[in-house]
Design a protein around this motif. Structure first.
Motif, PDB file in Angstrom:
ATOM      1  N   THR A 102     -17.073 -11.179 -23.472  1.00 34.28           N
ATOM      2  CA  THR A 102     -16.892 -12.495 -22.848  1.00 34.28           C
ATOM      3  C   THR A 102     -17.696 -13.563 -23.568  1.00 34.28           C
TER       4      THR A 102
ATOM      5  N   TYR B  52     -22.256 -17.684 -16.119  1.00 34.26           N
ATOM      6  CA  TYR B  52     -20.868 -17.251 -16.314  1.00 34.26           C
ATOM      7  C   TYR B  52     -19.920 -18.039 -15.412  1.00 34.26           C
TER       8      TYR B  52
ATOM      9  N   LEU C 195     -11.989 -15.154 -18.137  1.00 34.75           N
ATOM     10  CA  LEU C 195     -12.820 -14.044 -18.599  1.00 34.75           C
ATOM     11  C   LEU C 195     -14.260 -14.197 -18.108  1.00 34.75           C
ATOM     12  N   ALA C 196     -14.757 -15.433 -18.071  1.00 34.80           N
ATOM     13  CA  ALA C 196     -16.132 -15.683 -17.626  1.00 34.80           C
ATOM     14  C   ALA C 196     -16.311 -15.341 -16.143  1.00 34.80           C
TER      15      ALA C 196
ATOM     16  N   ALA D 187     -16.653 -11.552 -15.851  1.00 37.56           N
ATOM     17  CA  ALA D 187     -17.968 -11.121 -16.348  1.00 37.56           C
ATOM     18  C   ALA D 187     -19.052 -11.395 -15.312  1.00 37.56           C
TER      19      ALA D 187
END
Length: 504
Positions: free
Chosen positions: A319, A373, A464-465, A468
């Protein structure tokens, strides 16, 4: 260096209309020759000539072109000196992005290989050799005679030398106590940022990509001298039972700093039971069976706790690299000067790293990772809701997104170095880092997504963050914990986490 690819392909190109290219005092014919897009004239397509057009007359007007039929440009006009011009890459976007992808693909070889060399033969040797390979293949790349030679050498440089940074980082982390890790990481990353900004400045100044490569990579060849100048990691020497060498380095450091080490302080290194720099006993004593020493990596892999930790940390790394390098590379597509934009996107990492210095030791690794994140995800996705004409707002949010992912990336580097045992630390860190390079391998391809929908890269980064950030909840906190020197020490981090939950 993978970021170099974003500069080596920066090029203002235009479709070359053969037969009209000699007309310089009148450009009104362009509206009939080249299709108009939202961003200006098309760079990759043109209208076909009518059957009565005669190139010798160079009479380019509305009657010379059939605006109902478009065709691909066969040749291009380049403004500047870059890989694109030298190898006539024009509108071959996939070839341009493939340069960065090939570089990052090489990391899958170099990071595990350098990790094995570092854990078996020492940090000093791994760093010196990797830096030398960087210099050799980087310089050779400047003499590329065609595109295929270029991408081959791009791959070879990364495959043989890209592990230099992780080796240097591990060496630095093993030099300091728990309280000093974040500060050490901050210093390393601030210098790294100055390197990025220097790259943008040199690219702007030199223009010629071959000269730029030679200026960049020549100093790397001299780092091989570290093999004789640099001291080995004391912590690594102790993990290998080489107490006398470790003792010699400590005494040398004490003399340099005008500090006298008492016999009592050095007693643990001379006795039958070794201790780490944090006062913990090391698993293997000098002269113990070497078979056990060689099987430490396999024992670590068989541990379900270590295995899960490797998989989770690898995803966090994927990520970080995907979003971090994706934002860096796509910064050249922002409105304004591409070099200034890249400098700004790089410069924002300096306050981000100082932010790490203040928050990681105060709030812990987990809270910082989760917050950054999620914040990065919100900022990246919000870009898709802003109109194009709000350039300063878009740049501000873009920089804020880079700020937050930089904090996360720096935190991941520190965190991963804290959760694995000393005797396999760089091997396991290399696994996480090399797996994480899936993100940096895909990052150079994200500009292609913008061809289908302009905000698609930002949406990918944000999604994606978020995932994560959720994964971080499964990991233990390592704030103020000594570096684990054995597999049992590393597993104990999870047990302490479970015990804290039971007490709560």
């Amino acid at each position: 260096m993978q970021i170099f690819s974003s500069f080596s392909v920066i090029e203002s190109i235009g479709c070359n209309i053969v037969g009209c290219d000699g007309i310089t005092n009148d450009t009104s014919w362009l509206q009939f020759a080249i299709p108009q897009l939202k961003t200006g004239h098309s760079k990759c397509s043109k209208y076909s000539f009518t059957s009565n057009f005669k190139r010798s007359n160079k009479n380019c007007d509305s009657n010379s072109f059939n605006t109902s039929v478009q065709e691909k440009c066969s040749s291009f006009i380049y403004n500047g000196d870059s890989v694109v011009r030298d190898f006539n890459l024009g509108c071959e976007n996939w070839k341009r992005t493939l340069i960065g992808t090939f570089h990052n693909a090489g990391l899958f070889i170099s990071l595990p290989l350098t990790g094995i060399i570092s854990d078996k033969y020492g940090r000093k040797l791994a760093l010196s050799v990797a830096a030398l390979m960087n210099g050799i293949f980087g310089l050779l790349r400047s003499f590329s005679v065609n595109y295929y030679m270029l991408i081959t050498l791009e791959f070879m440089e990364a495959a043989c030398g890209a592990g230099a940074y992780t080796t240097a980082f591990v060496l630095a982390m093993e030099l300091v106590r728990p309280k000093g890790r974040v500060f050490g990481n901050t210093l390393i990353n601030v210098v790294f940022v100055f390197g990025l900004m220097s790259l943008a400045g040199l690219s702007w100044l030199l223009k010629d990509w071959r000269t730029l490569l030679r200026v960049m990579y020549t100093p790397s060849c001299f780092i091989f001298s570290y093999l004789w100048i640099l001291n080995e990691s004391v912590r690594w020497l102790l993990s290998k039972g080489r107490n006398e060498e470790a003792l010699e380095i400590l005494q040398k450091a004490a003399k340099m700093n005008k500090i006298e080490l008492s016999d009592q302080a050095l007693a643990p290194l001379n006795g039958p039971e070794k201790e780490t720099l944090d006062g913990q006993k090391i698993e293997n004593a000098p002269g113990q069976n070497k078979v056990e020493e060689t099987s430490v990596f396999m024992r670590a892999v068989r541990s379900s706790i270590i295995r899960k930790r490797v998989m989770t940390c690898s995803f966090l790394w994927i990520t970080c690299t995907f979003v971090y390098y994706g934002l860096s590379i796509n910064s050249v597509s922002l409105a304004g000067n591409v070099y200034v934009n890249f400098m700004l996107v790089s410069f924002i990492e300096i306050p981000a790293n100082f932010c790490c210095l203040f928050v990681l030791d105060r709030f812990g690794r987990k809270k910082v990772l989760i917050t950054t994140y999620i914040l990065s995800a919100i900022l990246c996705i919000s870009l898709s809701f802003l109109p194009k004409d709000l350039n300063w707002w878009r740049l501000s949010i873009y920089l804020s997104g880079k700020f937050s992912i930089t904090v996360a990336y720096s935190s991941v580097y520190i965190y991963v170095s804290e959760v694995f045992p000393t005797n396999v630390r760089q091997s396991l860190l290399a696994i996480c880092s090399s797996t994480g390079r899936v993100g940096s391998t895909l990052a150079p391809l994200t500009p292609l997504l913008a061809l289908y929908y302009e905000n698609l890269p930002s949406i990918f980064f944000g999604t994606l963050a978020i995932v994560a950030g959720i994964f971080v909840f499964t990991l233990p906190e390592t704030l103020n914990q000594p570096l684990p020197d054995s597999i049992e020490d590393a597993e104990r981090l999870n047990r302490e986490k479970q015990e804290q939950k039971l007490i709560a």
